[in-house]
Design a protein around this motif. Sequence first.
Motif, mmCIF file in Angstrom:
data_model
loop_
_atom_site.group_PDB
_atom_site.id
_atom_site.type_symbol
_atom_site.label_atom_id
_atom_site.label_comp_id
_atom_site.label_asym_id
_atom_site.label_seq_id
_atom_site.Cartn_x
_atom_site.Cartn_y
_atom_site.Cartn_z
ATOM 1 N N ALA A 12 17.697 52.083 7.773
ATOM 2 C CA ALA A 12 16.351 51.756 8.271
ATOM 3 C C ALA A 12 15.409 52.940 8.193
ATOM 4 O O ALA A 12 14.196 52.771 8.071
ATOM 5 C CB ALA A 12 16.436 51.246 9.708
ATOM 6 N N SER A 13 15.967 54.164 8.272
ATOM 7 C CA SER A 13 15.103 55.343 8.274
ATOM 8 C C SER A 13 14.891 55.940 6.890
ATOM 9 O O SER A 13 14.177 56.921 6.737
ATOM 10 C CB SER A 13 15.701 56.425 9.188
ATOM 11 N N HIS A 156 8.610 56.965 18.131
ATOM 12 C CA HIS A 156 9.660 56.560 17.207
ATOM 13 C C HIS A 156 11.011 57.008 17.782
ATOM 14 O O HIS A 156 11.103 58.063 18.409
ATOM 15 C CB HIS A 156 9.408 57.229 15.850
ATOM 16 N N PRO A 157 12.081 56.237 17.600
ATOM 17 C CA PRO A 157 13.376 56.630 18.172
ATOM 18 C C PRO A 157 13.908 57.958 17.661
ATOM 19 O O PRO A 157 14.742 58.584 18.330
ATOM 20 C CB PRO A 157 14.307 55.467 17.797
ATOM 21 N N ALA A 158 13.451 58.432 16.503
ATOM 22 C CA ALA A 158 13.897 59.727 15.993
ATOM 23 C C ALA A 158 13.157 60.899 16.636
ATOM 24 O O ALA A 158 13.425 62.048 16.301
ATOM 25 C CB ALA A 158 13.737 59.784 14.478
ATOM 26 N N GLY A 208 4.143 53.218 13.001
ATOM 27 C CA GLY A 208 5.578 53.254 12.804
ATOM 28 C C GLY A 208 5.893 54.126 11.594
ATOM 29 O O GLY A 208 5.078 54.955 11.178
ATOM 30 N N GLU A 209 7.075 53.954 11.013
ATOM 31 C CA GLU A 209 7.468 54.761 9.861
ATOM 32 C C GLU A 209 6.498 54.514 8.697
ATOM 33 O O GLU A 209 6.157 53.375 8.392
ATOM 34 C CB GLU A 209 8.888 54.423 9.430
ATOM 35 N N GLN A 239 10.982 61.630 9.874
ATOM 36 C CA GLN A 239 10.792 60.187 9.781
ATOM 37 C C GLN A 239 10.065 59.593 10.978
ATOM 38 O O GLN A 239 9.484 58.503 10.908
ATOM 39 C CB GLN A 239 12.156 59.494 9.625
ATOM 40 N N ASP A 240 10.056 60.335 12.109
ATOM 41 C CA ASP A 240 9.375 59.826 13.298
ATOM 42 C C ASP A 240 7.864 59.996 13.237
ATOM 43 O O ASP A 240 7.156 59.528 14.133
ATOM 44 C CB ASP A 240 9.914 60.490 14.569
#
Length: 348
Positions: A12-13, A156-158, A208-209, A239-240
């Motif tokens: 996904a990333s 972002h989760p990263a 988002g990304e 990526q975040d």
Amino acid sequence: MCEGGDAAEVFASAPRNAEGAAVDPIALQPVDEVRITTLVDNVFDALLTGDDRVTRADVGNGRVTAAQFEGGSTDAGLRAEHGFAALVTVRRGASTTTLLFDTGLSPDGMVVNADRLGVDLSEVQGVVLSHGHFDHAGGLAGLVGRGRRRMPMVLHPAAWTRRRLAPPRGEVFDLPTLSKRALEGEGFAVVERREPSLLVDGCVLITGEVDRTTEFERGMPPPHQAWTGSGWEHDPLVQDDQALVVHVRDRGLVVLTGCGHAGAVNIVRHARRLTGVDRLCALLGGLHLSGPAFEPVIPPTVAALTELAPDMVVPAHCTGWRAQHALAAALPGAWLPGSSGSTYRIAA
């Protein structure tokens, strides 16, 4: 590049090509006005003048105690530091909403500047982090110290990724890493999204990304590394990294970046593709074009932005002086210098 995770998260990333119209276009509602106030930037220039596009803070902001002056006080102006924070206020009809986009480097820099500008941070209705680097999240401590806790925070989760700078010759610098546990303990409602998010009744888009589609925006050099859970690896993409986008009625898109690690042109292309709005009205924020690793990216970036012909370009924070000069020369009618305390207004 997060600690732990599975193959699906890695997939996904990963960067991906983006051709044609968006599969799931975003219905971004147009607004009547957006005002962006730079609370923290690398520069504070009290001699800048304003016009119908920008209001500038002057040196008379912030009376402080100083015994060596008659009367025991002096004017301190605003703080500048290697970081970025912006207050974003959008108006649609009679409805107005204020968000905080990044929070600067130091725990107190943003709140000190807000006080000196007369900005009431209690009116902030949510926080958006462009990415997890500490020079964009340091001011969260000061915000909490003012009692501003019960609000959503979009990231972002990263953004929790452990990162470091490991130059081939020199000391390793471990970047301070955000703590999700601490932020949730302070009462922030953390919202993690890889995908685009619509806020403020559909009037504000968080990208988002960002799709990486240009050939020249390749991200961070090898010394920028991330912890994978078993070792350190080159983290070129950050990526975040995400941007904030508003569609001003009859004017086009206003794009606000933190560092622009995804690449300024990639970000603008991504915003146009997601929204279906071709016109770029304004680009503001850090563009990360400073230093030997990024200066080769300046000419194609300037060429692409010149072709887009925005009404306003305000490069900030990590853009670098060479890119500032190039953008000012190529877009003299659109380029405006950034400075802590400046408020940029774009209206329908």
